[in-house]
Design a protein around this motif. Structure first.
Motif, short mmCIF file in Angstrom:
data_model
loop_
_atom_site.label_atom_id
_atom_site.label_comp_id
_atom_site.label_asym_id
_atom_site.label_seq_id
_atom_site.Cartn_x
_atom_site.Cartn_y
_atom_site.Cartn_z
N GLY A 191 -41.98 54.75 -25.60
CA GLY A 191 -40.87 54.32 -26.45
C GLY A 191 -40.73 55.17 -27.69
O GLY A 191 -41.36 56.22 -27.83
N ILE A 192 -39.89 54.69 -28.61
CA ILE A 192 -39.67 55.42 -29.85
C ILE A 192 -40.87 55.23 -30.77
O ILE A 192 -41.57 54.21 -30.70
CB ILE A 192 -38.39 54.94 -30.56
N PRO A 193 -41.14 56.18 -31.67
CA PRO A 193 -42.18 55.97 -32.67
C PRO A 193 -41.84 54.77 -33.55
O PRO A 193 -40.67 54.49 -33.83
CB PRO A 193 -42.15 57.27 -33.48
N SER A 194 -42.86 54.07 -34.01
CA SER A 194 -42.61 52.91 -34.87
C SER A 194 -41.93 53.32 -36.16
O SER A 194 -41.21 52.51 -36.77
CB SER A 194 -43.93 52.18 -35.16
N THR A 195 -42.14 54.56 -36.60
CA THR A 195 -41.50 55.02 -37.83
C THR A 195 -39.99 55.09 -37.66
O THR A 195 -39.23 54.85 -38.60
CB THR A 195 -42.03 56.40 -38.23
N VAL A 196 -39.53 55.43 -36.46
CA VAL A 196 -38.10 55.47 -36.19
C VAL A 196 -37.53 54.05 -36.18
O VAL A 196 -36.43 53.79 -36.69
CB VAL A 196 -37.80 56.18 -34.86
N LYS A 197 -38.28 53.12 -35.62
CA LYS A 197 -37.83 51.72 -35.62
C LYS A 197 -37.72 51.19 -37.05
O LYS A 197 -36.75 50.48 -37.39
CB LYS A 197 -38.81 50.85 -34.82
N ALA A 198 -38.69 51.53 -37.89
CA ALA A 198 -38.63 51.09 -39.29
C ALA A 198 -37.41 51.67 -39.99
O ALA A 198 -36.75 50.98 -40.77
CB ALA A 198 -39.91 51.49 -40.01
N TRP A 199 -37.11 52.94 -39.70
CA TRP A 199 -35.93 53.59 -40.28
C TRP A 199 -34.66 52.92 -39.79
O TRP A 199 -33.77 52.61 -40.60
CB TRP A 199 -35.95 55.06 -39.90
N PRO B 136 -32.25 54.77 -23.63
CA PRO B 136 -31.48 53.53 -23.47
C PRO B 136 -31.51 52.67 -24.73
O PRO B 136 -30.48 52.11 -25.14
CB PRO B 136 -32.18 52.84 -22.30
N TRP B 137 -32.68 52.55 -25.36
CA TRP B 137 -32.77 51.73 -26.56
C TRP B 137 -31.94 52.32 -27.69
O TRP B 137 -31.19 51.59 -28.38
CB TRP B 137 -34.23 51.59 -27.01
N LEU B 138 -32.07 53.62 -27.91
CA LEU B 138 -31.34 54.26 -29.00
C LEU B 138 -29.84 54.15 -28.82
O LEU B 138 -29.10 53.88 -29.77
CB LEU B 138 -31.76 55.73 -29.12
N ARG B 139 -29.38 54.38 -27.59
CA ARG B 139 -27.94 54.27 -27.34
C ARG B 139 -27.44 52.85 -27.64
O ARG B 139 -26.42 52.66 -28.31
CB ARG B 139 -27.63 54.64 -25.89
N HIS B 140 -28.16 51.87 -27.15
CA HIS B 140 -27.74 50.48 -27.35
C HIS B 140 -27.78 50.12 -28.83
O HIS B 140 -26.84 49.49 -29.36
CB HIS B 140 -28.63 49.53 -26.56
N ALA B 141 -28.85 50.52 -29.52
CA ALA B 141 -29.01 50.16 -30.93
C ALA B 141 -27.92 50.79 -31.79
O ALA B 141 -27.28 50.12 -32.61
CB ALA B 141 -30.39 50.58 -31.42
N PHE B 142 -27.68 52.09 -31.61
CA PHE B 142 -26.69 52.77 -32.44
C PHE B 142 -25.27 52.36 -32.07
O PHE B 142 -24.38 52.36 -32.93
CB PHE B 142 -26.86 54.28 -32.36
#
Length: 215
Positions: free
Chosen positions: A101-109, A156-162
């Motif tokens: 998955g994405i790095p946790s730092t990206v999720k925090a951002w 998939p997560w990034l597309r949905h989130a943004f």
């Protein structure tokens, strides 16, 4: 004046990280195409953003005079992150694949970007008219037909989130097999040539993007 927000997240240095090299290649090409533009750089690995907690979350709903000192400090971080994104015409975001998955730092951002009334309104997201470029790298192979197809959950997560923020103009540039020459389990597979081809294809995709723009 155009502005590019360049965000990196790899724990590796520029000498070692494929995602950093690709995001830099994109940023350098953007500068060449926009000589009067500005680039804002944020390194989420070197300067990680505190994860969302009750203090930072509820600070978004309080008037400035009603915030505690801790809430005011948390809101200042949120405002800085959101301000960089709002000021950007384009965003290039580089990242590796960490535990599928994405790095946790990206999720925090990303969590700091979700601010009611600023980036999200009653009718949905408010970040349209921006381009998002994802420069992704993965140590193994996760493409269709591979044993781990579907294990890379970043895109998939990034597309949905943004898309929830109405940022839908997304370009994905990806390099795989980046651990082919250093992982003990991958070295015997002799995937070095495939690694080189994947990375070269990612570089070519960036070059083609700007060749079209500059044509």
């Amino acid at each position: 004046m155009n502005n590019l927000l360049h965000v990196d997240s790899s724990i590796r240095s520029i000498e070692e990280s494929r995602s950093r090299k690709l995001s830099k290649r994109y940023a350098d090409a953007w500068r060449a195409t926009n000589p009067d533009g500005t680039v804002t750089f944020r390194d989420l690995s070197a300067d990680p953003i505190p994860h969302t907690d009750a203090t930072s979350f509820y600070a978004n709903f309080l008037a400035p005079e009603d915030r505690s000192p801790d809430q005011a400090a948390a809101k200042a971080i949120t405002d800085e992150i959101v301000g960089e994104v709002l000021a950007a015409d384009a965003i290039v975001l580089g990242m590796g694949l960490y535990n599928f998955g994405i790095p946790s730092t990206v999720k925090a951002w990303f969590d700091r970007l979700v601010v009611p009334g600023v980036t999200v309104g009653e009718q949905g997201g408010l970040l349209g008219d921006k381009k998002l470029v994802l420069t992704l790298a993965a140590g193994g192979g996760y493409g269709e037909g591979t044993p781990r197809y579907g294990w890379d959950h970043r895109e998939p997560w990034l597309r949905h989130a943004f898309e929830q923020l109405r940022l839908t103009d997304i370009l994905v540039i990806s390099a795989e097999l980046t651990l082919a020459r250093e992982s003990p389990r991958m070295i015997p597979l002799n995937l070095g040539t495939a690694e080189d081809q994947s990375y070269a294809a990612a570089e070519a995709r960036i070059d083609a993007e700007f060749a079209t723009i500059n044509a």
